[in-house]
Write an enzyme that holds these catalytic residues in place. Structure first.
Site, PDB file in Angstrom:
ATOM      1  N   TYR A 316      51.124  34.956  40.177  1.00  0.00           N
ATOM      2  CA  TYR A 316      51.952  35.105  41.368  1.00  0.00           C
ATOM      3  C   TYR A 316      52.863  36.328  41.341  1.00  0.00           C
ATOM      4  O   TYR A 316      53.708  36.461  42.233  1.00  0.00           O
ATOM      5  CB  TYR A 316      52.861  33.878  41.535  1.00  0.00           C
ATOM      6  CG  TYR A 316      52.182  32.544  41.571  1.00  0.00           C
ATOM      7  CD1 TYR A 316      51.182  32.261  42.500  1.00  0.00           C
ATOM      8  CD2 TYR A 316      52.544  31.533  40.687  1.00  0.00           C
ATOM      9  CE1 TYR A 316      50.568  31.029  42.542  1.00  0.00           C
ATOM     10  CE2 TYR A 316      51.937  30.291  40.716  1.00  0.00           C
ATOM     11  CZ  TYR A 316      50.947  30.044  41.649  1.00  0.00           C
ATOM     12  OH  TYR A 316      50.347  28.811  41.687  1.00  0.00           O
ATOM     13  N   CYS A 344      43.713  40.141  25.599  1.00  0.00           N
ATOM     14  CA  CYS A 344      42.972  41.342  25.990  1.00  0.00           C
ATOM     15  C   CYS A 344      42.748  41.372  27.503  1.00  0.00           C
ATOM     16  O   CYS A 344      41.619  41.316  27.996  1.00  0.00           O
ATOM     17  CB  CYS A 344      41.639  41.409  25.244  1.00  0.00           C
ATOM     18  SG  CYS A 344      41.852  41.707  23.482  1.00  0.00           S
TER      19      CYS A 344
END
Length: 432
Positions: A316, A344
């Protein structure tokens, strides 16, 4: 935040040092203040005053058994959206008659479990769902108590991904479709329409949109009750937010005034379903600095928490205040840092260009307002065991969800016979 004081130069949660907790369980970890949750709940109930209300804690915000039990002991019911949440609520001691089952995709098996438990009501969102509930109830020889969730087409002025009350959202029954819906409902056995429900979104801090939603809901309620529908309850939903950044927290007194104005003279029972409002500010995610990397354009603080532990900033672009556990002077020099995790993914970021006092390796940081939609949304991405959870009350604390070890994490997988060395014979398959 009065529940997170600095004492003797170190950040505490109530009466417990975060250093002590880090030494006990390692980092990262979640910790929750029981007093903060209890204070939020009692303030909400007090604002409602003498309204005929049942407060059902929304488990989606934080479904740890200890959290649910904390609210259950205060008299709360539960708002659930899955069989798993239903079973959690019952296991924590929530009476079935205080449980509301919401959600757009209830499975027949979930409906059957809820009917067997004897819950308060199903919040139904579509005609296919009502038809499925009718079939399940008939098979069981029972009658399912139903509240129809109305989509009032009201903008909650919140993030687009957590808005639920606009016409384009997947939730609820459109008001123009309601008459036809009710005509079909009247022909279905095994269901009894006892109420109407509404929920316009999550992280709502401006309470004014509630006025429009509640007025539309109440007008429908009165009209249908006058037409002979045996309506008993209005489910006002939840969605009240918290102040994550500089914005103001919702005015709970004003919210209650809006409710009173909307339901004045109606004479029915009310249900409220707060979640984030009760738990959001009660939690911290504590993480340790692994490295400080000085790039050409930015300084990166690489911590041992990651987006698998707290996904809200990634999902968000959410803001969470971040505090050093070591107390700092108000006039201490500050530097801009990107606070990032080890996963990653470029999106594994908690904060960008956040102004903080100098951060060094091994420093502890507290990511604030993490009690809602934190641990409950965690995963084991990158084969990282999710952060453990701790509940604190005063000077006492308990590990309420331990960290999963790697053997347990890997042990969730099962090898097929042809890959399991322990199951293979010494001769190749198919040998004479």
């Amino acid at each position: 935040m009065t529940f997170y004081p600095y004492k003797n130069g170190r950040l505490h949660i109530e009466g417990v040092s975060l250093d002590e907790l880090a030494a006990r369980v390692g980092t990262p970890f979640y910790c929750y203040s029981a007093s903060a949750m209890e204070t939020a709940y009692t303030s909400f109930v007090a604002a409602l005053g003498d309204l005929p209300a049942t407060v059902c804690y929304a488990l989606k915000a934080n479904s740890n058994q200890a959290v649910i039990k904390t609210f259950a002991q205060l008299g709360a019911g539960a708002d659930v959206v899955s069989e798993g949440e239903l079973r959690r609520a019952l296991a924590a001691g929530v009476p079935a008659k205080k449980i509301v089952f919401a959600g757009v995709g209830k499975q027949p098996s979930e409906m059957a479990t809820a009917l067997d438990a004897g819950i308060l009501q199903f919040n139904v969102e579509s005609l296919p769902e009502l038809e499925a509930l009718s079939r399940v109830a008939q098979e069981k020889g029972s009658v399912a108590p139903v509240a129809l969730r109305i989509n009032p087409d009201v903008d909650a002025l919140t993030h687009a991904k957590i808005s639920t009350g606009k016409a384009e959202n997947k939730f609820g029954i459109d008001i123009p479709s309601l008459r036809g819906f009710l005509a079909s409902a009247a022909e279905l056995p095994g269901v009894r329409v006892e109420g109407l429900a509404v929920h316009i979104g999550s992280q709502v801090t401006d309470v004014n949109p509630y006025r429009t939603a509640f007025e539309r809901l109440v007008a429908l309620f009165v009209e249908l009750r006058d037409a002979g529908w045996p309506l008993e309850r209005l489910d006002m939903g939840g969605g009240l937010g918290i102040a994550y950044r500089d914005g103001a927290a919702p005015d709970i007194t004003r919210y209650a005034e809006i409710v009173r104005g909307a339901v004045a003279g109606v004479g029915c029972k009310l249900i409220f379903e707060p979640g984030r409002f009760l738990t959001g500010n009660a939690g911290l995610l504590v993480t340790r600095t692994v490295y400080v990397k000085h790039g050409t354009a930015r300084r990166f603080v690489i911590v041992d928490a990651a987006m698998n532990d707290l996904i809200r900033p990634t999902l968000y672009d959410a803001w969470h205040d971040i505090l050093p556990v070591a107390q700092f002077s108000p006039d201490a020099a500050r530097e801009p840092y990107d606070i990032v995790g080890p996963i990653c993914e470029s999106s594994d970021i908690f904060a960008e260009q956040r102004s903080l006092p100098t951060v060094a390796p091994d420093d502890l940081l507290a990511i604030c307002s993490s009690g809602a939609y934190g641990a409950v949304m965690a995963s084991s991405y990158n084969s990282r065991p999710p952060a453990p959870e701790i509940l604190v009350r005063g000077k006492d604390y308990a590990v309420i969800r331990p960290r999963m070890d790697y053997d347990a994490l890997i042990g969730q997988d099962r090898l097929p016979e042809w890959l399991d060395d322990s199951q293979q014979s010494s001769e190749p398959r198919g040998a004479a």
